[in-house]
Design a protein around this motif. Structure first.
Motif, short mmCIF file in Angstrom:
data_model
loop_
_atom_site.label_atom_id
_atom_site.label_comp_id
_atom_site.label_asym_id
_atom_site.label_seq_id
_atom_site.Cartn_x
_atom_site.Cartn_y
_atom_site.Cartn_z
N ARG A 106 -5.09 28.59 67.85
CA ARG A 106 -5.23 28.88 66.42
C ARG A 106 -4.99 27.59 65.66
NH1 ARG A 106 -1.71 30.86 62.17
NH2 ARG A 106 0.01 30.92 63.64
N VAL A 107 -6.02 27.09 65.02
CA VAL A 107 -5.96 25.82 64.30
C VAL A 107 -5.66 26.11 62.83
CG1 VAL A 107 -7.22 23.76 63.61
CG2 VAL A 107 -7.56 24.73 65.89
N LYS A 108 -4.63 25.48 62.34
CA LYS A 108 -4.27 25.63 60.93
C LYS A 108 -4.91 24.53 60.10
CE LYS A 108 0.19 27.89 61.77
NZ LYS A 108 1.65 27.84 61.54
N ASP A 109 -4.92 24.75 58.80
CA ASP A 109 -5.42 23.76 57.85
C ASP A 109 -4.35 22.68 57.70
OD1 ASP A 109 -6.26 22.27 55.71
OD2 ASP A 109 -6.71 23.97 54.42
N SER A 110 -4.66 21.46 58.11
CA SER A 110 -3.65 20.40 58.11
C SER A 110 -3.21 19.99 56.71
CB SER A 110 -4.18 19.17 58.85
OG SER A 110 -5.33 18.65 58.21
N SER A 111 -3.93 20.43 55.68
CA SER A 111 -3.52 20.10 54.31
C SER A 111 -2.42 21.04 53.81
CB SER A 111 -4.71 20.16 53.35
OG SER A 111 -5.18 21.49 53.21
N ARG A 112 -2.23 22.16 54.52
CA ARG A 112 -1.23 23.14 54.09
C ARG A 112 0.10 22.92 54.80
NH1 ARG A 112 -3.61 29.10 54.38
NH2 ARG A 112 -1.53 29.47 53.49
N PRO A 113 1.21 22.97 54.06
CA PRO A 113 2.53 22.79 54.67
C PRO A 113 2.91 23.98 55.55
CG PRO A 113 2.58 22.46 52.28
CD PRO A 113 1.27 23.10 52.60
N ASN A 114 3.96 23.77 56.35
CA ASN A 114 4.51 24.80 57.21
C ASN A 114 6.03 24.81 57.08
OD1 ASN A 114 2.40 25.98 59.39
ND2 ASN A 114 1.85 23.88 58.87
N PHE A 115 6.64 25.88 57.60
CA PHE A 115 8.09 25.96 57.70
C PHE A 115 8.47 26.07 59.17
CE2 PHE A 115 7.22 27.95 53.55
CZ PHE A 115 8.09 27.26 52.72
N VAL A 116 9.64 25.54 59.51
CA VAL A 116 10.25 25.73 60.83
C VAL A 116 11.67 26.22 60.60
CG1 VAL A 116 11.06 24.62 62.93
CG2 VAL A 116 8.84 24.02 62.01
N SER A 117 12.08 27.26 61.33
CA SER A 117 13.40 27.84 61.12
C SER A 117 14.23 27.79 62.39
CB SER A 117 13.27 29.29 60.65
OG SER A 117 12.49 30.04 61.55
N ASP A 118 15.55 27.76 62.21
CA ASP A 118 16.47 27.76 63.34
C ASP A 118 17.79 28.38 62.89
OD1 ASP A 118 17.29 26.76 66.12
OD2 ASP A 118 18.82 25.86 64.82
N LEU A 119 18.38 29.17 63.76
CA LEU A 119 19.68 29.79 63.47
C LEU A 119 20.64 29.44 64.59
CD1 LEU A 119 21.42 31.63 61.70
CD2 LEU A 119 20.55 33.57 63.00
N THR A 120 21.65 28.65 64.29
CA THR A 120 22.64 28.22 65.28
C THR A 120 24.03 28.34 64.69
OG1 THR A 120 21.05 26.64 66.23
CG2 THR A 120 23.37 26.35 66.80
N ASN A 121 24.90 29.09 65.39
CA ASN A 121 26.29 29.25 64.96
C ASN A 121 26.41 29.70 63.51
OD1 ASN A 121 27.22 28.38 67.52
ND2 ASN A 121 27.11 26.24 66.88
N GLY A 122 25.54 30.62 63.13
CA GLY A 122 25.61 31.18 61.79
C GLY A 122 25.00 30.32 60.71
N GLN A 123 24.47 29.15 61.08
CA GLN A 123 23.85 28.26 60.10
C GLN A 123 22.33 28.38 60.22
OE1 GLN A 123 25.78 26.38 57.81
NE2 GLN A 123 27.31 27.75 58.74
N LEU A 124 21.71 28.89 59.17
CA LEU A 124 20.26 29.05 59.14
C LEU A 124 19.65 27.82 58.47
CD1 LEU A 124 17.65 30.70 59.47
CD2 LEU A 124 18.15 31.74 57.24
N SER A 125 18.81 27.11 59.21
CA SER A 125 18.14 25.94 58.65
C SER A 125 16.65 26.21 58.54
CB SER A 125 18.40 24.70 59.51
OG SER A 125 17.87 24.86 60.81
N ILE A 126 16.09 25.87 57.40
CA ILE A 126 14.67 26.01 57.13
C ILE A 126 14.13 24.63 56.77
CG2 ILE A 126 12.90 27.12 55.72
CD1 ILE A 126 14.47 29.11 57.35
N THR A 127 13.22 24.13 57.59
CA THR A 127 12.65 22.80 57.35
C THR A 127 11.23 22.93 56.83
OG1 THR A 127 14.01 21.82 59.08
CG2 THR A 127 12.08 20.57 58.37
N PHE A 128 10.94 22.20 55.77
CA PHE A 128 9.61 22.17 55.17
C PHE A 128 8.81 21.05 55.82
CE2 PHE A 128 6.58 20.76 51.93
CZ PHE A 128 6.06 21.95 51.45
N LEU A 129 7.68 21.40 56.43
CA LEU A 129 6.82 20.41 57.07
C LEU A 129 5.61 20.15 56.17
CD1 LEU A 129 6.83 21.74 60.75
CD2 LEU A 129 8.34 20.03 59.71
#
Length: 236
Positions: free
Chosen positions: A110-133
């Motif tokens: 599945r190829v995404k549009d490279s002009s559109r941003p993405n999010f990546v999420s991670d939950l470790t030890n109760g800390q939820l991190s959301i990174t904007f790509l």
């Protein structure tokens, strides 16, 4: 007239997840170039790539220390593809997704549009991190997604960090929607997670219900269809 009833099988799956990490599809887009990168590792004389974007065109992969790779500029969409390793057509061994094109099974990307941003999420030890790509243009986020207003923002890594201990116990779901400062809409990103006693849930704890209906009471035999002569119960 009552419709004929076939054997009905109903599967109900109840799976409670504390967190569903979302990663880029394999193969991935290189956001510095906008190309979709295909790679194959192993020993071979030639490695080629063929796909639904143009079945008549074969792309030759370049080799570096046993890793063969090629980058293609593909429009957004879902594509069938295969590698051709020493004239043998094979699936992508690093990509578990499969699909059919013209009744032939292939790997699927599945190829995404490279002009559109993405999010990546991670939950470790109760800390939820959301990174904007950011997309290929590199523009940052235009604001803060709903649900992350209380999170700490790190502009260097474009990451929000939320301490889930500040939330009420139970299941939470964040639907992240945001544009970058150039107006490009990011791909939506769902982040379900649990706070409290069930926050350490694992797949091994999942509960699956299976309900099977294999017979019923024929309340009115006068509206039955004509018998096919099949074994009892097989011609419902």
């Amino acid at each position: 007239m009552k419709s004929q009833l076939s054997i009905a099988i109903l599967f109900i799956m109840v799976i409670l997840l504390p967190m569903i990490p979302v990663s880029a599809d394999n193969p991935e887009i290189d956001y510095s170039s906008g190309l979709t990168e295909f790679t194959w590792s192993g020993t071979a004389t030639t490695v080629e790539l063929i796909g639904e974007w143009n079945w008549d065109e074969v792309t030759t992969l370049s080799e570096n220390s046993g890793t063969w790779s090629a980058g293609l500029a593909l429009p957004e969409g879902i594509y069938c593809y295969k590698f051709i390793v020493d004239d043998e057509y094979i699936f992508d061994p690093t990509n578990p997704y499969r699909g059919y094109c013209d009744n032939v099974e292939n790997s699927i990307v599945r190829v995404k549009d490279s002009s559109r941003p993405n999010f990546v999420s991670d939950l470790t030890n109760g800390q939820l991190s959301i990174t904007f790509l950011p997309g290929i243009d590199g523009a940052g986020p235009d604001g803060t997604p709903i649900g992350l207003e209380a999170a700490n923002w790190d502009s260097a890594t474009m990451t929000w960090t939320l301490d889930t201990a500040t939330l009420t116990e139970g299941k939470h779901t964040l639907k992240l929607e945001l544009s970058d400062t150039d107006g490009n809409q990011a791909y939506d990103h769902l982040v379900p997670f649990w706070v409290g006693p069930q926050s350490d849930f694992t797949w091994e704890d999942s509960l699956i219900y299976m309900i099977m209906t294999d017979r019923f009471i024929n309340g009115n035999q006068s509206n039955d269809g004509q018998s096919t002569g099949a074994a009892a119960g097989a011609d419902w």
